[in-house]
Scaffold this motif. Sequence first.
Motif, PDB file in Angstrom:
ATOM      1  N   LEU A  39       0.834  -1.201   0.000  1.00 49.20           N
ATOM      2  CA  LEU A  39       0.000   0.000   0.000  1.00 49.20           C
ATOM      3  C   LEU A  39       0.872   1.257   0.000  1.00 49.20           C
ATOM      4  O   LEU A  39       0.582   2.212  -0.725  1.00 49.20           O
ATOM      5  CB  LEU A  39      -0.949  -0.009   1.206  1.00 49.20           C
ATOM      6  N   VAL A  40       1.934   1.245   0.784  1.00 52.58           N
ATOM      7  CA  VAL A  40       2.875   2.382   0.800  1.00 52.58           C
ATOM      8  C   VAL A  40       3.440   2.599  -0.599  1.00 52.58           C
ATOM      9  O   VAL A  40       3.497   3.730  -1.095  1.00 52.58           O
ATOM     10  CB  VAL A  40       4.011   2.146   1.816  1.00 52.58           C
ATOM     11  N   LEU A  41       3.830   1.514  -1.259  1.00 55.98           N
ATOM     12  CA  LEU A  41       4.382   1.601  -2.611  1.00 55.98           C
ATOM     13  C   LEU A  41       3.357   2.194  -3.578  1.00 55.98           C
ATOM     14  O   LEU A  41       3.675   3.088  -4.377  1.00 55.98           O
ATOM     15  CB  LEU A  41       4.812   0.210  -3.069  1.00 55.98           C
ATOM     16  N   ALA A  42       2.121   1.718  -3.507  1.00 52.68           N
ATOM     17  CA  ALA A  42       1.067   2.202  -4.410  1.00 52.68           C
ATOM     18  C   ALA A  42       0.814   3.693  -4.200  1.00 52.68           C
ATOM     19  O   ALA A  42       0.774   4.473  -5.161  1.00 52.68           O
ATOM     20  CB  ALA A  42      -0.220   1.409  -4.185  1.00 52.68           C
ATOM     21  N   ALA A  84      -6.081   4.148 -17.941  1.00 50.06           N
ATOM     22  CA  ALA A  84      -4.734   4.327 -17.384  1.00 50.06           C
ATOM     23  C   ALA A  84      -4.523   3.363 -16.225  1.00 50.06           C
ATOM     24  O   ALA A  84      -5.337   3.280 -15.314  1.00 50.06           O
ATOM     25  CB  ALA A  84      -4.554   5.768 -16.917  1.00 50.06           C
ATOM     26  N   GLY A  85      -3.444   2.607 -16.302  1.00 51.97           N
ATOM     27  CA  GLY A  85      -3.099   1.680 -15.238  1.00 51.97           C
ATOM     28  C   GLY A  85      -3.743   0.316 -15.353  1.00 51.97           C
ATOM     29  O   GLY A  85      -3.348  -0.621 -14.669  1.00 51.97           O
ATOM     30  N   GLN A  86      -4.747   0.179 -16.205  1.00 54.32           N
ATOM     31  CA  GLN A  86      -5.474  -1.081 -16.289  1.00 54.32           C
ATOM     32  C   GLN A  86      -4.942  -1.994 -17.393  1.00 54.32           C
ATOM     33  O   GLN A  86      -5.326  -3.154 -17.478  1.00 54.32           O
ATOM     34  CB  GLN A  86      -6.962  -0.816 -16.494  1.00 54.32           C
ATOM     35  N   VAL A 102       0.007   0.031  -9.187  1.00 49.09           N
ATOM     36  CA  VAL A 102      -1.056   0.343  -8.229  1.00 49.09           C
ATOM     37  C   VAL A 102      -2.226  -0.626  -8.405  1.00 49.09           C
ATOM     38  O   VAL A 102      -2.736  -1.192  -7.436  1.00 49.09           O
ATOM     39  CB  VAL A 102      -1.524   1.810  -8.391  1.00 49.09           C
ATOM     40  N   TYR A 103      -2.628  -0.835  -9.648  1.00 47.09           N
ATOM     41  CA  TYR A 103      -3.746  -1.750  -9.923  1.00 47.09           C
ATOM     42  C   TYR A 103      -3.403  -3.191  -9.564  1.00 47.09           C
ATOM     43  O   TYR A 103      -4.278  -3.987  -9.247  1.00 47.09           O
ATOM     44  CB  TYR A 103      -4.178  -1.661 -11.396  1.00 47.09           C
ATOM     45  N   GLN A 104      -2.102  -3.546  -9.615  1.00 51.77           N
ATOM     46  CA  GLN A 104      -1.703  -4.915  -9.299  1.00 51.77           C
ATOM     47  C   GLN A 104      -1.715  -5.197  -7.801  1.00 51.77           C
ATOM     48  O   GLN A 104      -2.079  -6.291  -7.381  1.00 51.77           O
ATOM     49  CB  GLN A 104      -0.298  -5.215  -9.856  1.00 51.77           C
ATOM     50  N   VAL A 105      -1.307  -4.238  -6.985  1.00 51.77           N
ATOM     51  CA  VAL A 105      -1.160  -4.521  -5.551  1.00 51.77           C
ATOM     52  C   VAL A 105      -2.397  -4.173  -4.727  1.00 51.77           C
ATOM     53  O   VAL A 105      -2.574  -4.726  -3.646  1.00 51.77           O
ATOM     54  CB  VAL A 105       0.088  -3.829  -4.944  1.00 51.77           C
ATOM     55  N   CYS A 106      -3.255  -3.291  -5.228  1.00 54.42           N
ATOM     56  CA  CYS A 106      -4.452  -2.911  -4.473  1.00 54.42           C
ATOM     57  C   CYS A 106      -5.615  -3.835  -4.831  1.00 54.42           C
ATOM     58  O   CYS A 106      -5.689  -4.370  -5.928  1.00 54.42           O
ATOM     59  CB  CYS A 106      -4.826  -1.460  -4.761  1.00 54.42           C
ATOM     60  N   ASP A 107      -6.545  -3.991  -3.888  1.00 60.24           N
ATOM     61  CA  ASP A 107      -7.709  -4.840  -4.143  1.00 60.24           C
ATOM     62  C   ASP A 107      -8.714  -4.158  -5.059  1.00 60.24           C
ATOM     63  O   ASP A 107      -9.434  -4.809  -5.803  1.00 60.24           O
ATOM     64  CB  ASP A 107      -8.380  -5.207  -2.816  1.00 60.24           C
ATOM     65  N   ILE A 120      -7.628   9.545  -7.001  1.00 59.23           N
ATOM     66  CA  ILE A 120      -7.381   8.107  -7.090  1.00 59.23           C
ATOM     67  C   ILE A 120      -7.529   7.532  -5.686  1.00 59.23           C
ATOM     68  O   ILE A 120      -6.845   7.965  -4.765  1.00 59.23           O
ATOM     69  CB  ILE A 120      -5.986   7.800  -7.661  1.00 59.23           C
ATOM     70  N   ARG A 121      -8.448   6.577  -5.553  1.00 51.40           N
ATOM     71  CA  ARG A 121      -8.655   5.890  -4.274  1.00 51.40           C
ATOM     72  C   ARG A 121      -8.139   4.468  -4.386  1.00 51.40           C
ATOM     73  O   ARG A 121      -8.550   3.727  -5.272  1.00 51.40           O
ATOM     74  CB  ARG A 121     -10.136   5.847  -3.905  1.00 51.40           C
TER      75      ARG A 121
END
Length: 133
Positions: A39-42, A84-86, A102-107, A120-121
């Motif tokens: 989460l910190v990385l994202a 973007a990001g997807q 971000v899309y890879q590590v977040c649910d 961006i949430r």
Amino acid sequence: MPTNDAMYHTYRSDLSEVRALVLERAREAGLAEGRASDLVLAVSEVAANTLRHTKSSGTLAIWHNEREIVCEIRDEGTITDPLAGQVRPAPDATGGHGLWLVYQVCDFVELNSDSSGTTIRMHMALPSPNGGH
């Protein structure tokens, strides 16, 4: 929507405080260390985009309930690509890797962008108290 105990932080240059706040709140919420680091990385990737692509400051908001922790970054930048990001960027692409990560590590990721700016949430599920996920 942010809860009453949401924490807000405005940044323009130093992302170390952004990272420290996310890590602290993620641990308080009960995220495992590896997930907290993700989460910190994202959040750091999204916040870095504020510095890279806008002249404005960004605002970080963090809140959680019993099910998830949410980190929101808001700035005055505009993202014109609705996907973007997807979509995985080509290996030789010069940009786009941060949002992909971000899309890879977040649910779950919510991206809203229009002429007034971008929000961006990043959502991450918390482990359930009874040991399930």
